[in-house]
Design a protein around this motif. Structure first.
Motif, PDB file in Angstrom:
ATOM      1  N   ALA A 138      21.789  52.328 -74.539  1.00 37.36           N
ATOM      2  CA  ALA A 138      20.664  51.501 -74.095  1.00 37.36           C
ATOM      3  C   ALA A 138      19.360  52.288 -74.046  1.00 37.36           C
ATOM      4  CB  ALA A 138      20.955  50.902 -72.720  1.00 37.36           C
ATOM      5  N   VAL A 139      19.417  53.541 -73.543  1.00 39.41           N
ATOM      6  CA  VAL A 139      18.205  54.333 -73.335  1.00 39.41           C
ATOM      7  C   VAL A 139      18.466  55.774 -73.758  1.00 39.41           C
ATOM      8  CG1 VAL A 139      16.492  55.114 -71.668  1.00 39.41           C
ATOM      9  CG2 VAL A 139      17.538  52.860 -71.385  1.00 39.41           C
ATOM     10  N   LEU A 140      17.537  56.321 -74.529  1.00 37.27           N
ATOM     11  CA  LEU A 140      17.582  57.724 -74.916  1.00 37.27           C
ATOM     12  C   LEU A 140      16.358  58.402 -74.321  1.00 37.27           C
ATOM     13  CD1 LEU A 140      19.130  59.858 -76.554  1.00 37.27           C
ATOM     14  CD2 LEU A 140      17.714  59.270 -78.525  1.00 37.27           C
ATOM     15  N   VAL A 141      16.591  59.433 -73.520  1.00 39.77           N
ATOM     16  CA  VAL A 141      15.522  60.161 -72.843  1.00 39.77           C
ATOM     17  C   VAL A 141      15.381  61.515 -73.518  1.00 39.77           C
ATOM     18  CG1 VAL A 141      14.689  60.997 -70.619  1.00 39.77           C
ATOM     19  CG2 VAL A 141      16.162  58.969 -70.712  1.00 39.77           C
ATOM     20  N   ALA A 142      14.163  61.875 -73.921  1.00 40.73           N
ATOM     21  CA  ALA A 142      13.987  63.058 -74.768  1.00 40.73           C
ATOM     22  C   ALA A 142      12.666  63.741 -74.460  1.00 40.73           C
ATOM     23  CB  ALA A 142      14.012  62.628 -76.237  1.00 40.73           C
ATOM     24  N   PRO A 143      12.511  65.004 -74.902  1.00 42.72           N
ATOM     25  CA  PRO A 143      11.214  65.668 -74.771  1.00 42.72           C
ATOM     26  C   PRO A 143      10.135  64.886 -75.526  1.00 42.72           C
ATOM     27  CG  PRO A 143      12.931  67.244 -75.378  1.00 42.72           C
ATOM     28  CD  PRO A 143      13.526  65.889 -75.527  1.00 42.72           C
ATOM     29  N   TRP A 144       8.929  64.890 -74.988  1.00 39.47           N
ATOM     30  CA  TRP A 144       7.815  64.202 -75.636  1.00 39.47           C
ATOM     31  C   TRP A 144       7.420  64.923 -76.922  1.00 39.47           C
ATOM     32  CZ3 TRP A 144       2.112  65.279 -74.643  1.00 39.47           C
ATOM     33  CH2 TRP A 144       1.309  64.345 -75.320  1.00 39.47           C
ATOM     34  N   ARG A 145       7.282  64.150 -77.977  1.00 37.29           N
ATOM     35  CA  ARG A 145       6.944  64.727 -79.278  1.00 37.29           C
ATOM     36  C   ARG A 145       5.569  65.384 -79.302  1.00 37.29           C
ATOM     37  NH1 ARG A 145       8.140  59.259 -82.346  1.00 37.29           N
ATOM     38  NH2 ARG A 145       7.820  58.547 -80.187  1.00 37.29           N
ATOM     39  N   GLY A 146       4.675  64.963 -78.405  1.00 34.64           N
ATOM     40  CA  GLY A 146       3.337  65.535 -78.382  1.00 34.64           C
ATOM     41  C   GLY A 146       3.182  66.714 -77.450  1.00 34.64           C
ATOM     42  N   ASP A 147       4.283  67.261 -76.943  1.00 35.96           N
ATOM     43  CA  ASP A 147       4.228  68.303 -75.933  1.00 35.96           C
ATOM     44  C   ASP A 147       3.664  69.619 -76.449  1.00 35.96           C
ATOM     45  OD1 ASP A 147       4.662  68.389 -73.207  1.00 35.96           O
ATOM     46  OD2 ASP A 147       6.596  69.382 -73.367  1.00 35.96           O
ATOM     47  N   GLY A 148       3.622  69.786 -77.766  1.00 37.56           N
ATOM     48  CA  GLY A 148       3.043  70.994 -78.342  1.00 37.56           C
ATOM     49  C   GLY A 148       4.063  72.058 -78.671  1.00 37.56           C
ATOM     50  N   HIS A 149       5.061  72.249 -77.842  1.00 40.31           N
ATOM     51  CA  HIS A 149       6.100  73.247 -78.099  1.00 40.31           C
ATOM     52  C   HIS A 149       6.934  72.796 -79.301  1.00 40.31           C
ATOM     53  CE1 HIS A 149       9.622  75.763 -77.608  1.00 40.31           C
ATOM     54  NE2 HIS A 149       8.994  76.456 -76.669  1.00 40.31           N
ATOM     55  N   ARG A 150       7.191  73.719 -80.213  1.00 39.59           N
ATOM     56  CA  ARG A 150       7.859  73.359 -81.462  1.00 39.59           C
ATOM     57  C   ARG A 150       9.241  72.758 -81.219  1.00 39.59           C
ATOM     58  NH1 ARG A 150       9.101  77.738 -86.162  1.00 39.59           N
ATOM     59  NH2 ARG A 150      10.376  78.601 -84.484  1.00 39.59           N
ATOM     60  N   VAL A 154      10.341  68.944 -82.339  1.00 41.40           N
ATOM     61  CA  VAL A 154      11.413  68.675 -83.295  1.00 41.40           C
ATOM     62  C   VAL A 154      12.523  67.855 -82.634  1.00 41.40           C
ATOM     63  CG1 VAL A 154      13.223  69.728 -84.701  1.00 41.40           C
ATOM     64  CG2 VAL A 154      10.908  70.692 -84.702  1.00 41.40           C
ATOM     65  N   VAL A 155      12.948  68.256 -81.448  1.00 41.33           N
ATOM     66  CA  VAL A 155      13.998  67.507 -80.764  1.00 41.33           C
ATOM     67  C   VAL A 155      13.518  66.093 -80.446  1.00 41.33           C
ATOM     68  CG1 VAL A 155      15.399  67.389 -78.664  1.00 41.33           C
ATOM     69  CG2 VAL A 155      15.104  69.577 -79.842  1.00 41.33           C
ATOM     70  N   GLY A 156      12.259  65.963 -80.037  1.00 39.04           N
ATOM     71  CA  GLY A 156      11.705  64.645 -79.764  1.00 39.04           C
ATOM     72  C   GLY A 156      11.676  63.762 -80.994  1.00 39.04           C
ATOM     73  N   GLU A 157      11.304  64.346 -82.135  1.00 41.74           N
ATOM     74  CA  GLU A 157      11.259  63.566 -83.374  1.00 41.74           C
ATOM     75  C   GLU A 157      12.658  63.118 -83.799  1.00 41.74           C
ATOM     76  OE1 GLU A 157       7.281  65.688 -85.326  1.00 41.74           O
ATOM     77  OE2 GLU A 157       9.291  66.220 -86.043  1.00 41.74           O
ATOM     78  N   VAL A 158      13.622  64.007 -83.675  1.00 39.15           N
ATOM     79  CA  VAL A 158      14.997  63.644 -84.018  1.00 39.15           C
ATOM     80  C   VAL A 158      15.495  62.531 -83.095  1.00 39.15           C
ATOM     81  CG1 VAL A 158      17.378  64.469 -84.068  1.00 39.15           C
ATOM     82  CG2 VAL A 158      15.546  65.885 -85.034  1.00 39.15           C
ATOM     83  N   CYS A 159      15.162  62.629 -81.813  1.00 44.45           N
ATOM     84  CA  CYS A 159      15.586  61.599 -80.862  1.00 44.45           C
ATOM     85  C   CYS A 159      14.904  60.266 -81.149  1.00 44.45           C
ATOM     86  CB  CYS A 159      15.296  62.046 -79.436  1.00 44.45           C
ATOM     87  SG  CYS A 159      16.438  63.314 -78.833  1.00 44.45           S
ATOM     88  N   ALA A 160      13.652  60.305 -81.580  1.00 47.90           N
ATOM     89  CA  ALA A 160      12.959  59.054 -81.924  1.00 47.90           C
ATOM     90  C   ALA A 160      13.650  58.376 -83.102  1.00 47.90           C
ATOM     91  CB  ALA A 160      11.498  59.346 -82.248  1.00 47.90           C
ATOM     92  N   GLU A 161      14.068  59.181 -84.077  1.00 50.54           N
ATOM     93  CA  GLU A 161      14.800  58.621 -85.215  1.00 50.54           C
ATOM     94  C   GLU A 161      16.139  58.033 -84.762  1.00 50.54           C
ATOM     95  OE1 GLU A 161      15.145  61.964 -87.771  1.00 50.54           O
ATOM     96  OE2 GLU A 161      12.984  62.066 -88.209  1.00 50.54           O
ATOM     97  N   LEU A 162      16.816  58.743 -83.867  1.00 50.95           N
ATOM     98  CA  LEU A 162      18.116  58.289 -83.379  1.00 50.95           C
ATOM     99  C   LEU A 162      17.974  57.007 -82.555  1.00 50.95           C
ATOM    100  CD1 LEU A 162      21.120  58.810 -83.159  1.00 50.95           C
ATOM    101  CD2 LEU A 162      20.665  60.385 -81.260  1.00 50.95           C
ATOM    102  N   ALA A 163      16.905  56.931 -81.754  1.00 55.00           N
ATOM    103  CA  ALA A 163      16.669  55.713 -80.967  1.00 55.00           C
ATOM    104  C   ALA A 163      16.420  54.528 -81.889  1.00 55.00           C
ATOM    105  CB  ALA A 163      15.487  55.922 -80.024  1.00 55.00           C
ATOM    106  N   VAL A 246       6.625  58.923 -71.286  1.00 56.82           N
ATOM    107  CA  VAL A 246       5.853  58.265 -72.339  1.00 56.82           C
ATOM    108  C   VAL A 246       6.740  57.202 -72.974  1.00 56.82           C
ATOM    109  CG1 VAL A 246       4.570  58.593 -74.499  1.00 56.82           C
ATOM    110  CG2 VAL A 246       4.578  60.405 -72.757  1.00 56.82           C
ATOM    111  N   VAL A 247       6.224  55.990 -73.060  1.00 54.54           N
ATOM    112  CA  VAL A 247       6.984  54.877 -73.634  1.00 54.54           C
ATOM    113  C   VAL A 247       6.152  54.225 -74.725  1.00 54.54           C
ATOM    114  CG1 VAL A 247       8.164  54.448 -71.435  1.00 54.54           C
ATOM    115  CG2 VAL A 247       6.107  53.155 -72.006  1.00 54.54           C
ATOM    116  N   ALA A 248       6.810  53.471 -75.582  1.00 54.48           N
ATOM    117  CA  ALA A 248       6.101  52.790 -76.666  1.00 54.48           C
ATOM    118  C   ALA A 248       5.538  51.448 -76.216  1.00 54.48           C
ATOM    119  CB  ALA A 248       7.052  52.571 -77.851  1.00 54.48           C
ATOM    120  N   ASP A 249       5.951  50.966 -75.056  1.00 52.39           N
ATOM    121  CA  ASP A 249       5.540  49.637 -74.600  1.00 52.39           C
ATOM    122  C   ASP A 249       4.036  49.567 -74.371  1.00 52.39           C
ATOM    123  OD1 ASP A 249       8.247  49.787 -74.375  1.00 52.39           O
ATOM    124  OD2 ASP A 249       8.307  49.568 -72.208  1.00 52.39           O
TER     125      ASP A 249
END
Length: 452
Positions: A138-150, A154-163, A246-249
């Motif tokens: 139902a919900v995937l919680v992940a590091p924010w993609r804009g956090d600056g740390h590489r 990367v983990v945030g982008e992968v999680c966004a794809e998985l979500a 951070v949410v997309a809503d």
């Protein structure tokens, strides 16, 4: 240049705490359904989502936790903490921290090199998919993609794809944003930040969990390379009474007046206030929780058909009951027609607070229709209308409702923080949350002179 090191100077936490935009962040409801929290490094899950993990555990829905890297890069240059020593140490700290926050959570460590997620991106994606598994998510919680740390990106982008693949809702938690940005920085995602309210138990659990990460919060030796990577000033950013995500809503909207009017067009008593035992019992709890036998001036916001109004009338010298729907106002007026000290009038709480002062204000089953900024605004307008020693009562349904802008628990937590009054009574069961706050912190026994 951004330095991803909590030992380095960054934005003081007080700058964020003083931000009006931060204080008025819209609320985030506690996720329902299966939730997986992903961290780039051991401790990210506690810093960014520790309160969420604890609240889910308290609700009987513990989230799974997946940590992508081994955390071996936190003490670069140290001669006393070699990477091969750090890996098992941080794994133990991770397990201990999650056990404090959410004992029922399953913890999976993927063991990728700290700082190497970009080079192993495809393998990270494959491992994360396997860790999440085929069970509906139902919900995937992940590091924010804009956090600056590489690694976070990367983990945030992968999680966004998985979500996107699984249809899960994505919640992203910032960690380093609070270090390198300021409230007026162009990259702060204000329109998409939401605040999960935390209570004292959540904060206590989060502090205890963070204390388990000894390698990150305590110096290992006097050598500069062995200083704690997470400075106390940096850690203040994670010791707040809200946890931002951070949410997309789009920004949540409050419930329009037409929604309530439609309810009364279909039924005279839409919520069964006059017929359900649940409602009768809740009124009894409400009246029993009030610390005084009688009040001079009382304000009831959202009186509906006046069932509670009639009870409050027996405990007050003057009572103003308000509702936004004309049909409700008329029904309430009819119910208390024999009570000349009671006034019922149409009023929308979002437009302000009728002039006081009030000795008692009752918010029963109404505040979850307001967004968090609207509720904070109501509290701000209410404060000047409170009489010395005033009491405020909040009572709200705890289960999620699609039409509600917030959950009842979130409302009670926000009121607890925003009112600035002492909580003198509290009640919880599976269905209802009830709290009483007062400018007079004395107990009923103290007020009655029963204590020495």
């Amino acid at each position: 240049m951004v330095i991803f090191d909590g030992r380095a100077g960054g934005t003081p936490a007080g700058i964020w705490e003083a931000s009006a935009r931060f204080a008025a962040l819209p609320g985030l409801a506690l996720p329902a359904g299966r939730t997986v929290v992903v961290a780039a490094h051991p401790d990210d899950e506690t810093l960014g989502a520790g309160g969420l993990l604890h609240r889910l555990a308290e609700a009987g829905r513990p989230a799974d936790v997946v940590v992508v890297t081994d955390g071996a890069g936190s003490h670069a240059g140290s001669v006393t903490l070699a990477p091969e020593d750090l890996v098992p140490m941080r794994a133990r700290e991770l397990a201990a921290g999650v056990a404090v926050l959410s004992p029922g959570s399953t913890v999976t460590t993927l063991g990728f090199p700290d700082g190497g997620t970009r080079e192993h991106r495809e393998a990270v994606a494959t491992a994360l998919r396997a860790a999440v598994g085929d069970e509906p998510l139902a919900v995937l919680v992940a590091p924010w993609r804009g956090d600056g740390h590489r690694d976070h990106r990367v983990v945030g982008e992968v999680c966004a794809e998985l979500a996107a693949e699984t249809g899960a809702r994505l919640l992203e938690y910032p960690v380093w944003l609070w270090h390198w940005a300021t409230p007026d920085h162009a990259d702060v995602p204000w329109d998409h930040l939401r605040a999960l309210p935390l209570d004292d138990r959540d904060l206590t659990a989060k502090r205890r969990a963070l204390a388990q990460h000894v390698t990150q919060t305590q110096p290992w030796s006097p050598a500069p390379e062995d200083a704690a990577p997470l400075h106390p000033e940096f850690l203040r950013n994670f010791d707040r009474d809200v946890e931002p995500f951070v949410v997309a809503d789009d920004l949540p909207a409050g419930v329009p007046t037409e929604y309530f009017a439609g309810k009364y067009e279909r039924r005279d008593d839409p919520w069964g206030l006059g017929t359900r035992w649940y409602e009768e019992r809740k009124r009894a709890l409400t009246l029993a929780a009030l610390p005084a036998r009688r009040y001079g001036s009382v304000l009831e916001v959202g009186c509906s058909v006046g069932t509670l109004t009639a009870e409050l009338a027996r405990r007050s010298d003057r009572l103003l009951a308000t509702d936004v729907v004309p049909a409700a106002v008329e029904a309430a007026r009819e119910r208390v027609a024999d009570q000349p000290h009671v006034t019922v009038r149409r009023h929308d709480a979002r437009s302000g607070v009728p002039a006081g002062p009030y000795d008692l204000v009752v918010l029963s089953e109404v505040a979850y229709y307001l967004t968090r900024p609207e509720l904070l605004d109501l509290v701000e307008r209410l404060r000047p209308e409170l009489a010395p020693g005033a009491t405020v009562l909040g009572c709200h349904w705890r289960h999620p409702v699609a039409e509600h802008a917030q959950t009842g628990d979130d409302v009670q937590a926000t009121l607890d923080r925003a009112l600035g009054l002492a909580r003198v009574a509290s009640y919880r069961d599976a269905d209802v949350a009830l709290d009483v706050w007062s400018a007079d912190p004395a107990s009923v026994a103290e007020r009655e002179g029963l204590l020495p």
